[in-house]
Design an enzyme around this catalytic site. Sequence first.
Site, PDB file in Angstrom:
ATOM      1  N   LYS A 104       0.861  -1.188   0.000  1.00  0.00           N
ATOM      2  CA  LYS A 104       0.000   0.000   0.000  1.00  0.00           C
ATOM      3  C   LYS A 104       0.893   1.232   0.000  1.00  0.00           C
ATOM      4  O   LYS A 104       1.981   1.222   0.578  1.00  0.00           O
ATOM      5  CB  LYS A 104      -0.864   0.014   1.272  1.00  0.00           C
ATOM      6  CG  LYS A 104      -2.121   0.807   1.141  1.00  0.00           C
ATOM      7  CD  LYS A 104      -3.226  -0.015   0.507  1.00  0.00           C
ATOM      8  CE  LYS A 104      -4.499   0.753   0.314  1.00  0.00           C
ATOM      9  NZ  LYS A 104      -5.569  -0.076  -0.231  1.00  0.00           N
ATOM     10  N   GLY A 132     -26.314   2.302   1.722  1.00  0.00           N
ATOM     11  CA  GLY A 132     -25.466   2.891   0.682  1.00  0.00           C
ATOM     12  C   GLY A 132     -25.826   2.390  -0.706  1.00  0.00           C
ATOM     13  O   GLY A 132     -25.762   1.193  -0.980  1.00  0.00           O
ATOM     14  N   LYS A 189     -21.714   3.246  -6.001  1.00  0.00           N
ATOM     15  CA  LYS A 189     -21.314   2.455  -7.181  1.00  0.00           C
ATOM     16  C   LYS A 189     -21.573   0.967  -6.976  1.00  0.00           C
ATOM     17  O   LYS A 189     -22.065   0.291  -7.861  1.00  0.00           O
ATOM     18  CB  LYS A 189     -19.828   2.703  -7.480  1.00  0.00           C
ATOM     19  CG  LYS A 189     -19.532   4.136  -7.927  1.00  0.00           C
ATOM     20  CD  LYS A 189     -18.097   4.317  -8.343  1.00  0.00           C
ATOM     21  CE  LYS A 189     -17.127   4.290  -7.191  1.00  0.00           C
ATOM     22  NZ  LYS A 189     -17.285   5.369  -6.206  1.00  0.00           N
TER      23      LYS A 189
HETATM   24  P1  NAD Z   1     -19.476   5.064  -3.237  1.00  0.00           P
HETATM   25  O1  NAD Z   1     -18.831   6.257  -2.628  1.00  0.00           O
HETATM   26  O2  NAD Z   1     -19.800   5.079  -4.685  1.00  0.00           O
HETATM   27  O3  NAD Z   1     -20.837   4.712  -2.462  1.00  0.00           O
HETATM   28  C1  NAD Z   1     -21.040   4.867  -1.094  1.00  0.00           C
HETATM   29  C2  NAD Z   1     -22.476   5.337  -0.920  1.00  0.00           C
HETATM   30  O4  NAD Z   1     -22.800   5.330   0.457  1.00  0.00           O
HETATM   31  C3  NAD Z   1     -22.692   6.770  -1.423  1.00  0.00           C
HETATM   32  O5  NAD Z   1     -23.782   6.779  -2.327  1.00  0.00           O
HETATM   33  C4  NAD Z   1     -22.986   7.558  -0.153  1.00  0.00           C
HETATM   34  O6  NAD Z   1     -23.881   8.613  -0.355  1.00  0.00           O
HETATM   35  C5  NAD Z   1     -23.574   6.484   0.741  1.00  0.00           C
HETATM   36  N1  NAD Z   1     -23.449   6.771   2.163  1.00  0.00           N
HETATM   37  C6  NAD Z   1     -22.445   7.390   2.823  1.00  0.00           C
HETATM   38  N2  NAD Z   1     -22.728   7.456   4.142  1.00  0.00           N
HETATM   39  C7  NAD Z   1     -23.919   6.855   4.312  1.00  0.00           C
HETATM   40  C8  NAD Z   1     -24.729   6.605   5.443  1.00  0.00           C
HETATM   41  N3  NAD Z   1     -24.379   6.986   6.672  1.00  0.00           N
HETATM   42  N4  NAD Z   1     -25.882   5.938   5.249  1.00  0.00           N
HETATM   43  C9  NAD Z   1     -26.275   5.549   4.027  1.00  0.00           C
HETATM   44  N5  NAD Z   1     -25.551   5.767   2.913  1.00  0.00           N
HETATM   45  C10 NAD Z   1     -24.379   6.405   3.065  1.00  0.00           C
HETATM   46  O7  NAD Z   1     -18.530   3.856  -2.871  1.00  0.00           O
HETATM   47  P2  NAD Z   1     -18.541   2.402  -3.505  1.00  0.00           P
HETATM   48  O8  NAD Z   1     -17.478   2.308  -4.514  1.00  0.00           O
HETATM   49  O9  NAD Z   1     -19.943   2.000  -3.833  1.00  0.00           O
HETATM   50  O10 NAD Z   1     -18.028   1.544  -2.252  1.00  0.00           O
HETATM   51  C11 NAD Z   1     -18.881   1.243  -1.177  1.00  0.00           C
HETATM   52  C12 NAD Z   1     -18.070   0.529  -0.081  1.00  0.00           C
HETATM   53  O11 NAD Z   1     -17.469  -0.653  -0.642  1.00  0.00           O
HETATM   54  C13 NAD Z   1     -16.901   1.366   0.467  1.00  0.00           C
HETATM   55  O12 NAD Z   1     -16.697   1.027   1.814  1.00  0.00           O
HETATM   56  C14 NAD Z   1     -15.710   0.896  -0.361  1.00  0.00           C
HETATM   57  O13 NAD Z   1     -14.485   1.076   0.335  1.00  0.00           O
HETATM   58  C15 NAD Z   1     -16.041  -0.583  -0.497  1.00  0.00           C
HETATM   59  N6  NAD Z   1     -15.408  -1.214  -1.666  1.00  0.00           N
HETATM   60  C16 NAD Z   1     -15.643  -0.753  -2.923  1.00  0.00           C
HETATM   61  C17 NAD Z   1     -15.035  -1.369  -4.027  1.00  0.00           C
HETATM   62  C18 NAD Z   1     -15.274  -0.894  -5.445  1.00  0.00           C
HETATM   63  O14 NAD Z   1     -14.911  -1.603  -6.387  1.00  0.00           O
HETATM   64  N7  NAD Z   1     -15.890   0.264  -5.652  1.00  0.00           N
HETATM   65  C19 NAD Z   1     -14.197  -2.473  -3.829  1.00  0.00           C
HETATM   66  C20 NAD Z   1     -13.992  -2.943  -2.520  1.00  0.00           C
HETATM   67  C21 NAD Z   1     -14.604  -2.304  -1.451  1.00  0.00           C
END
Ligand code: NAD
Length: 369
Positions: free
Chosen positions: A78, A178, A181
Amino acid sequence: MDIFTEIKSHEQVVICNDPNTGLKAIIAIHNTTLGPATGGCRMYPYKSFDAALNDALRLSKGMTYKCAAADLDFGGGKTVIIGDPAKDKTPELFRSLGQYINSLNGRYYTGTDMGTTPEDFVHAMKETNCIVGLPEEYGGSGDSSIPTAHGVVYGIKATSEVLDGSKSIGEKSYAIQGLGKVGFKVAEQLLEEGASLFVSEINPHAIDALIKRGKEIGNEFIKVVSGNDIYGVDADVFVPCALGGIINDETIERLKVKAIVGSANNQLLEDYHGDVLLKKGILYAPDYIVNAGGLIQVADELYGPNKQRVMKKTKAIYTSLLEIYRTAENMHISTIQSANQFCEQRLEMRKQRNSFFSHHRRPKWDVRH
Ligand code: NAD
């Protein structure tokens, strides 16, 4: 602090300091037993060097486990850049980081994480080949949330089977936190299967978009829940797709679900919360097993883009999770302990194989060339 005590479980830590570009970064390589280290680059205005180092050490170790769990030929690493992503980014800063990464001669590959974007690494790639997750127009594999969401759905299928022997995930109800994405795509797939959803999201546009999508799919069972009420919803599965640390003493008290399967990183506030869930009879799918789809995609870039191969590898999350659940049940341990053991066994097996063939091993680091 005694730096060698701090980094005792890590192979290498590189401190990058370039006064010309303002780059201050730490690259931590935890373990390269399985192959060159990989792990994203986080940019954050850390309050101190120690805080940045702690984050780099903790996250790089997590990457070793995540790669081992997903059966990838990569180790854990990292990078953390000490700086404010809103103010301190310049193309030169990322080129400088690219030069540091290049100096590691293929021992470490990086890409985006919190505070950085694929476009930042278009600058870094001018200095090194060791970049993954670039924009598609630069040869990258595109939106990693697609395989991540598929991985979560495979996790839900495995969990459903263990809960009641049913492969049909559409007959259950889900509380999704949430709709970003990943969460949105998981919700879409569950709606297509006929499931009932409870959703909480701070962005009202995402909720409107899901309700519209539900109408198109022909499944309008979407109940909107406000804020923290999502923890108390009487559903079968809680699907956290927003924040880390949301499984804690307070929320576990409120949970009525039978299982937790979601993409959010670091869902358990502390590892012991895995034991608390076990005692309460809630089946927990360890986050780093279930959310590995995105990592599988970026790691796979090194073999050339192939979405089908990525989906096939992501499907293995289903069988890995079943194995982790089985071991946890047989050994009366939490699923997070079982997942950690699963990864440590894979590392140990590879270590033995590496040493057996140590005299005639092919060069380990030239994955892409
Ligand atoms: P993102 O930022 O697109 O989506 C997160 C969503 O959660 C947002 O729409 C936001 O408005 C909402 N949110 C934030 N606080 C909130 C709350 N208190 N209550 C309800 N909704 C809330 O992120 P993402 O890419 O969808 O990732 C989501 C999670 O998955 C994160 O923890 C990320 O680290 C993890 N993750 C993502 C990926 C990936 O490929 N994108 C891979 C591994 C892990």
